[in-house]
Scaffold this motif. Structure first.
Motif, PDB file in Angstrom:
ATOM      1  N   PHE A   8      -3.466  13.746   6.488  1.00  0.00           N
ATOM      2  CA  PHE A   8      -4.034  12.986   5.370  1.00  0.00           C
ATOM      3  C   PHE A   8      -5.326  12.313   5.810  1.00  0.00           C
ATOM      4  CE2 PHE A   8       0.421  13.348   4.373  1.00  0.00           C
ATOM      5  CZ  PHE A   8       0.433  13.528   2.993  1.00  0.00           C
ATOM      6  N   GLY A   9      -6.082  11.828   4.824  1.00  0.00           N
ATOM      7  CA  GLY A   9      -7.293  11.066   5.102  1.00  0.00           C
ATOM      8  C   GLY A   9      -8.240  11.849   5.995  1.00  0.00           C
ATOM      9  N   ILE A  10      -8.807  11.154   6.979  1.00  0.00           N
ATOM     10  CA  ILE A  10      -9.811  11.805   7.833  1.00  0.00           C
ATOM     11  C   ILE A  10      -9.182  12.908   8.699  1.00  0.00           C
ATOM     12  CG2 ILE A  10      -9.683  10.190   9.788  1.00  0.00           C
ATOM     13  CD1 ILE A  10     -12.802  10.334   9.823  1.00  0.00           C
ATOM     14  N   ARG A  48     -10.081   5.320  15.580  1.00  0.00           N
ATOM     15  CA  ARG A  48      -9.644   4.011  16.071  1.00  0.00           C
ATOM     16  C   ARG A  48      -8.210   4.088  16.575  1.00  0.00           C
ATOM     17  NH1 ARG A  48      -7.773  -0.260  13.227  1.00  0.00           N
ATOM     18  NH2 ARG A  48      -8.117   0.788  11.243  1.00  0.00           N
ATOM     19  N   ILE A  74      -1.025  10.444  11.064  1.00  0.00           N
ATOM     20  CA  ILE A  74      -1.437   9.241  10.329  1.00  0.00           C
ATOM     21  C   ILE A  74      -2.678   8.655  10.995  1.00  0.00           C
ATOM     22  CG2 ILE A  74      -0.668   6.981   9.459  1.00  0.00           C
ATOM     23  CD1 ILE A  74       1.417   8.820   8.527  1.00  0.00           C
ATOM     24  N   PRO A  75      -3.857   8.956  10.476  1.00  0.00           N
ATOM     25  CA  PRO A  75      -5.070   8.305  11.013  1.00  0.00           C
ATOM     26  C   PRO A  75      -5.062   6.819  10.599  1.00  0.00           C
ATOM     27  CG  PRO A  75      -5.614   9.604   9.064  1.00  0.00           C
ATOM     28  CD  PRO A  75      -4.148   9.805   9.308  1.00  0.00           C
ATOM     29  N   PRO A  76      -6.026   6.014  11.072  1.00  0.00           N
ATOM     30  CA  PRO A  76      -6.019   4.582  10.723  1.00  0.00           C
ATOM     31  C   PRO A  76      -5.880   4.381   9.204  1.00  0.00           C
ATOM     32  CG  PRO A  76      -7.743   5.047  12.298  1.00  0.00           C
ATOM     33  CD  PRO A  76      -7.187   6.371  11.900  1.00  0.00           C
ATOM     34  N   VAL A  77      -4.898   3.568   8.830  1.00  0.00           N
ATOM     35  CA  VAL A  77      -4.653   3.371   7.388  1.00  0.00           C
ATOM     36  C   VAL A  77      -5.646   2.344   6.836  1.00  0.00           C
ATOM     37  CG1 VAL A  77      -2.220   4.017   7.596  1.00  0.00           C
ATOM     38  CG2 VAL A  77      -2.858   1.604   7.717  1.00  0.00           C
ATOM     39  N   SER A  78      -5.909   2.407   5.546  1.00  0.00           N
ATOM     40  CA  SER A  78      -6.909   1.503   4.954  1.00  0.00           C
ATOM     41  C   SER A  78      -6.577   1.178   3.499  1.00  0.00           C
ATOM     42  CB  SER A  78      -8.301   2.136   5.081  1.00  0.00           C
ATOM     43  OG  SER A  78      -8.284   3.464   4.600  1.00  0.00           O
ATOM     44  N   GLY A  79      -5.295   0.975   3.242  1.00  0.00           N
ATOM     45  CA  GLY A  79      -4.913   0.571   1.889  1.00  0.00           C
ATOM     46  C   GLY A  79      -5.310  -0.865   1.606  1.00  0.00           C
ATOM     47  N   GLY A  80      -5.154  -1.276   0.357  1.00  0.00           N
ATOM     48  CA  GLY A  80      -5.430  -2.658  -0.031  1.00  0.00           C
ATOM     49  C   GLY A  80      -6.826  -2.827  -0.563  1.00  0.00           C
TER      50      GLY A  80
ATOM     51  N   GLU B  56      -5.789   7.759  -1.244  1.00  0.00           N
ATOM     52  CA  GLU B  56      -4.859   8.859  -1.031  1.00  0.00           C
ATOM     53  C   GLU B  56      -3.671   8.279  -0.265  1.00  0.00           C
ATOM     54  OE1 GLU B  56      -6.715  12.396   0.721  1.00  0.00           O
ATOM     55  OE2 GLU B  56      -5.146  12.349   2.232  1.00  0.00           O
ATOM     56  N   HIS B  86       0.041  -0.569  -5.999  1.00  0.00           N
ATOM     57  CA  HIS B  86      -1.160  -0.005  -5.368  1.00  0.00           C
ATOM     58  C   HIS B  86      -1.614   1.198  -6.167  1.00  0.00           C
ATOM     59  CE1 HIS B  86      -4.096   1.119  -2.415  1.00  0.00           C
ATOM     60  NE2 HIS B  86      -3.757   0.099  -1.642  1.00  0.00           N
ATOM     61  N   VAL B  98      -5.132  -3.070  -5.555  1.00  0.00           N
ATOM     62  CA  VAL B  98      -3.852  -3.609  -5.099  1.00  0.00           C
ATOM     63  C   VAL B  98      -3.553  -4.938  -5.792  1.00  0.00           C
ATOM     64  CG1 VAL B  98      -4.854  -4.804  -3.087  1.00  0.00           C
ATOM     65  CG2 VAL B  98      -2.475  -4.099  -3.012  1.00  0.00           C
ATOM     66  N   ILE B 127      -1.745   4.669   3.411  1.00  0.00           N
ATOM     67  CA  ILE B 127      -2.667   4.833   2.280  1.00  0.00           C
ATOM     68  C   ILE B 127      -4.061   4.829   2.888  1.00  0.00           C
ATOM     69  CG2 ILE B 127      -3.594   3.773   0.171  1.00  0.00           C
ATOM     70  CD1 ILE B 127      -0.860   2.509  -0.313  1.00  0.00           C
ATOM     71  N   TRP B 128      -4.920   5.710   2.397  1.00  0.00           N
ATOM     72  CA  TRP B 128      -6.281   5.818   2.936  1.00  0.00           C
ATOM     73  C   TRP B 128      -7.300   5.679   1.827  1.00  0.00           C
ATOM     74  CZ3 TRP B 128      -2.161   8.922   4.142  1.00  0.00           C
ATOM     75  CH2 TRP B 128      -1.676   8.781   5.451  1.00  0.00           C
ATOM     76  N   TRP B 139     -14.529   7.626   5.119  1.00  0.00           N
ATOM     77  CA  TRP B 139     -13.184   7.068   5.208  1.00  0.00           C
ATOM     78  C   TRP B 139     -13.277   5.686   5.845  1.00  0.00           C
ATOM     79  CZ3 TRP B 139      -9.391   9.189   2.597  1.00  0.00           C
ATOM     80  CH2 TRP B 139      -9.425  10.551   2.324  1.00  0.00           C
ATOM     81  N   ALA B 142     -11.781   4.289   9.818  1.00  0.00           N
ATOM     82  CA  ALA B 142     -11.293   5.406  10.627  1.00  0.00           C
ATOM     83  C   ALA B 142     -11.786   5.306  12.075  1.00  0.00           C
ATOM     84  CB  ALA B 142     -11.729   6.730  10.006  1.00  0.00           C
TER      85      ALA B 142
END
Lengths: 80, 144
Positions: A8-10, A48, A74-80, B56, B86, B98, B127-128, B139, B142
């Motif tokens: 996922f992501g990057i 990271r 799972i690359p670094p997460v960035s939700g929120g 995502e 979210h 969020v 979550i990304w 991204w 990252a």
């Protein structure tokens, strides 16, 4: 044994795909899989952090991958 | 995707939520303190003009991780209601990716629980976020 990795992501951009099938020796650990990924795709080393999940849970480096495990990068997460 | 009980509601949403419904979920006759945190998309990040963010998730695991965070919160503070929403997909400037709401008997517990919920969500939930600018995209977080 053939194991299916999801990205996922990057991580998806680095693999250029959402799915990667890898042929692993039975007994391969998460740490060994991470090292293989960095060897094959050096861009992972620039991140990271990189965590792996098996069957929807984060796992530690010494965990052994079993046949039929669903492994997710799972690359670094960035939700929120 | 959602998990809903009397105590908590967790949801990954494709479209904006109804804020009246959000507030109503937090209603409780014993709730003396309520804290709501909402995150909003800023129009400028790293001196670049943002058009929209794109979220995502590894959805089944994101739901599990959010539920773990809520259950840990409920063990650490005497909370009465917790809601955790979210967005996924495109979220435009000014919109909310969020929203977190906590009802407790007293304000201190509601503040502490809400702070823990947003901080832990940002650390652990798969979550990304990709920022889309006029001239490209990247991204978030990252790289070091």
């Amino acid at each position: 044994m053939l194991v299916r990795l999801l990205a996922f992501g990057i991580a998806k951009d680095i693999l250029d795909d959402h799915v990667l099938n890898v042929d692993l020796t039975p007994g391969t650990t998460i740490a060994e899989l991470k090292a293989m990924l960095v060897d094959d795709y050096p861009d992972f080393e620039k991140l990271r952090s990189i965590r792996l999940a098996i069957n929807e849970n984060y796992v530690e480096d010494d965990q052994i991958i079993l046949p039929n495990d669903e492994v997710v990068i799972i690359p670094p997460v960035s939700g929120g | 995707m959602r998990i809903s009980t009397d105590l908590y509601h967790i949801e990954l949403c494709a479209t904006p939520w109804d804020s009246l419904w959000f507030e109503r979920f937090l209603d409780h006759p014993e709730g003396g303190g309520r804290v709501i945190f909402t995150g909003h998309v800023r129009e400028e990040l790293h001196q670049r003009q943002v058009i929209y963010l794109e979220f995502e998730a590894f959805a089944p695991m994101a739901m599990k991780e959010m539920e773990k965070i809520v259950l840990t919160t409920a063990k650490r503070w005497p909370v009465i209601k917790v809601i955790l929403l979210h967005r996924l997909g495109r979220v435009h400037v000014g919109e909310m990716p969020v929203a977190i709401g906590v009802t407790a008997h007293h304000r201190h517990d509601a503040f502490s629980a809400a702070q823990y919920l947003i901080d832990t969500l940002k650390e652990n939930v798969p979550i990304w976020k990709k920022e889309h600018y006029q001239d490209g995209s990247s991204w978030v977080s990252a790289h070091p």
